[in-house]
Design an enzyme around this catalytic site. Structure first.
Site, mmCIF file in Angstrom:
data_model
loop_
_atom_site.group_PDB
_atom_site.id
_atom_site.type_symbol
_atom_site.label_atom_id
_atom_site.label_comp_id
_atom_site.label_asym_id
_atom_site.label_seq_id
_atom_site.Cartn_x
_atom_site.Cartn_y
_atom_site.Cartn_z
ATOM 1 N N VAL A 1 -3.295 5.951 -0.964
ATOM 2 C CA VAL A 1 -4.240 5.847 -1.862
ATOM 3 C C VAL A 1 -3.758 4.804 -3.000
ATOM 4 O O VAL A 1 -4.359 4.704 -3.999
ATOM 5 C CB VAL A 1 -4.422 7.305 -2.860
ATOM 6 N N HIS A 2 -2.740 4.132 -2.696
ATOM 7 C CA HIS A 2 -2.111 2.918 -3.617
ATOM 8 C C HIS A 2 -2.385 1.672 -2.761
ATOM 9 O O HIS A 2 -1.968 1.393 -1.808
ATOM 10 C CB HIS A 2 -0.744 3.220 -3.767
ATOM 11 N N ALA A 3 -3.153 0.576 -3.625
ATOM 12 C CA ALA A 3 -3.217 -0.694 -3.104
ATOM 13 C C ALA A 3 -2.789 -1.598 -4.350
ATOM 14 O O ALA A 3 -3.423 -1.439 -5.325
ATOM 15 C CB ALA A 3 -4.636 -0.960 -2.895
ATOM 16 N N CYS B 1 0.718 -1.282 0.026
ATOM 17 C CA CYS B 1 0.149 -0.027 0.015
ATOM 18 C C CYS B 1 0.872 1.328 0.113
ATOM 19 O O CYS B 1 0.106 2.373 0.231
ATOM 20 C CB CYS B 1 -0.985 -0.073 1.117
ATOM 21 N N HIS B 2 2.182 1.257 -0.211
ATOM 22 C CA HIS B 2 2.988 2.453 -0.147
ATOM 23 C C HIS B 2 2.574 3.282 0.943
ATOM 24 O O HIS B 2 2.053 4.578 0.540
ATOM 25 C CB HIS B 2 2.745 3.230 -1.354
#
Length: 501
Positions: A438-440, A281-282
């Protein structure tokens, strides 16, 4: 052509037959749908969210969040610490609400994927695919006049420290710098999927059903045969008619959270037991820099530059724009104290440091059958996040900041460069770090070995023929940069494979 809930709400049920049905209309779904339509296939896209156009987007951030975000932007990845998570739920998906950053997958990442998962992905083989994607969504450098003072201060600080920066590459046409990227571009300059791939899909005869939630993947003798779904009103949840789609090609492109959840609900494509695992997920943390003059960070594009000096450590630094109400909610001040801090809003620059994961979490199902996320920040990534915060603070002090607000529960601010050592020295527990993302990625990873991956290198399920995945679920590992162009490229590549097979 688009069909919405309001157009079918009084029907008893509907039935369709197409060559391919795509679940999700974001970066991956729109790209593969357009690619298949270009090849002459009849394509139907099912989108759970509503359909909104440029004229619907306003500066009322709470209203836009309710319309454009899943769960009105309130999702949380449970763990130590809890991580705030946002994803789009509308026609165009998260491309409608992201910052438009458009980076190719770094070569070092592709090399790692090749080595670790026996994949043929290379910069050379992907180059024509990236070129096609970048042309479709108009990836270009930002016009200098639309780069705001916040980004200029970021670069000024980086230059003072001799740190490497890169000019932002964004999918936009002469962005005016309204700073409203996360709530729908009100000018239409950001070239989201809703303004690029989807109109192209319509021109080729493709269709989208909005307000339509996929429920069951139909299979027979180990092959995909279609989907059953249900129409509903995305804003009121009023139920509508059932839908059955017959199609020999089924593409899941609902994102790295909803795609594995759908597979888990259907108990499909999981002989490897990897569906929902390897969740990346960064993790991000924000820093707020206060200056002794007005900066007006809300004037100008959301990012003009990225600091890449520490990319080899898995750390990126960039500015962002947060409306005052949302920023106030994320700061540890209340009442008069909050008022005193927020009265300096025009003097604030908000920046984030992104950390490339070295550990993974998991997506599973809760008691209601909905997606449940779990991710615990490992010690190494926690140290990287603290270092990223310290570096970001150092940068803005070098740019002239007088005070830095920090994302830690007890060390909430520092007032000078001499205070930077407090970040390193302070025993900051992981559960006292404010994190967001907001990254998955990674929850249905690709690989040659069906024992350790969910799909092959073309995105097709090892277990179910004709069932493909075309979103960030398939990433075998973190990519360290904004993922939308990589998603589009891999989805396009999968579409080309389907057409050629």
């Amino acid at each position: 052509m688009l069909t919405s809930f309001s157009q079918v709400r009084r029907k008893a049920s509907l039935e369709e037959a197409v060559d391919a049905v795509v679940i999700g209309s974001g970066a991956g779904g729109s790209a593969i749908a357009a690619e298949l339509a270009e090849g002459g296939r009849s394509v139907l896209v099912l989108e759970e969210g509503g359909d909104y156009t440029t004229k619907d987007f306003s500066l009322d951030a709470p209203a836009m969040i309710r319309k454009l975000y899943r769960n009105a932007g309130t999702a949380v990845i449970r763990g130590t610490p809890n991580i705030l998570f946002s994803e789009g739920r509308c026609v165009g998906g998260s491309t409608v609400i992201n910052g438009g950053m458009s980076w190719r997958t770094p070569e070092k990442i592709l090399h790692k994927w090749q080595k670790d998962f026996d994949l043929s992905l290379s910069a050379e083989s992907l180059d024509p695919v990236f070129e096609k994607v970048e042309k479709r969504v108009h990836v270009a450098a930002q016009d200098p006049e639309s780069i705001g003072e916040d980004s200029s201060l970021l670069k000024r600080g980086a230059d003072a420290l001799s740190w490497k920066t890169v000019d932002a590459a964004r999918n936009q046409k002469h962005c005016a710098g309204s700073g409203n990227c996360a709530f729908g571009c009100p000018t239409g300059a950001k070239q989201s999927a809703a303004l690029t791939y989807i109109p192209h899909l319509y021109s080729l005869g493709g269709r989208i059903f909005s307000g339509c939630r996929a429920e069951k993947i139909l299979t027979r003798h180990g092959r995909a045969e279609g989907v059953t779904a249900r129409f509903f009103d995305p804003e009121t949840s009023e139920r509508g008619p059932a839908l059955t789609v017959h199609a020999p090609i089924v593409v899941l492109a609902a994102g790295a959270i909803q795609t594995p959840a759908l597979l888990l609900r259907n108990r499909l494509a999981n002989s490897s037991r990897q569906v929902g695992r390897n969740f990346l997920c960064h993790p991000n943390a924000k820093v707020v820099a206060l200056f002794d003059r007005d900066v007006f960070a809300w004037k100008g594009t959301i990012q003009g530059y990225q600091v890449r000096e520490f990319a080899d450590e898995g750390i990126l630094i960039a500015t962002t724009m947060v409306p005052p109400a949302l920023l106030a909610m994320g700061l540890p001040y209340f009442g008069d104290a909050s008022f005193e801090v927020m009265r300096d809003y025009n003097r604030m620059v908000v920046a984030g440091c992104l950390v490339e994961d070295t550990d993974v979490g998991r997506v599973s199902l809760d008691v209601f059958g909905e997606a449940k996320m779990r991710y615990d920040l490992c010690d190494r990534d926690a140290r990287s996040l603290k270092r990223g915060v310290a570096l970001t603070a150092e940068l803005f002090f070098a740019a002239g900041a007088k005070k830095i607000l920090l994302p830690f529960d007890h060390l909430t601010s520092i007032d000078s460069p001499e205070d930077l050592k407090k970040i390193v020295a302070a025993p900051i527990p992981k559960d006292e770090i404010e994190c967001l993302t907001v990254h998955a990625m990674g929850t249905c990873r690709m690989g040659r070995d069906p024992r350790s991956s969910v799909v092959n290198e073309w995105g097709e399920s090892h277990d179910v023929r004709g069932l493909y995945i075309a979103d960030a679920s398939v990433f075998p590992g973190p990519i360290g940069v904004n993922p939308q162009i990589s998603i589009m490229a891999l989805a396009t590549r999968t579409g080309q494979h389907i057409l050629g097979s």
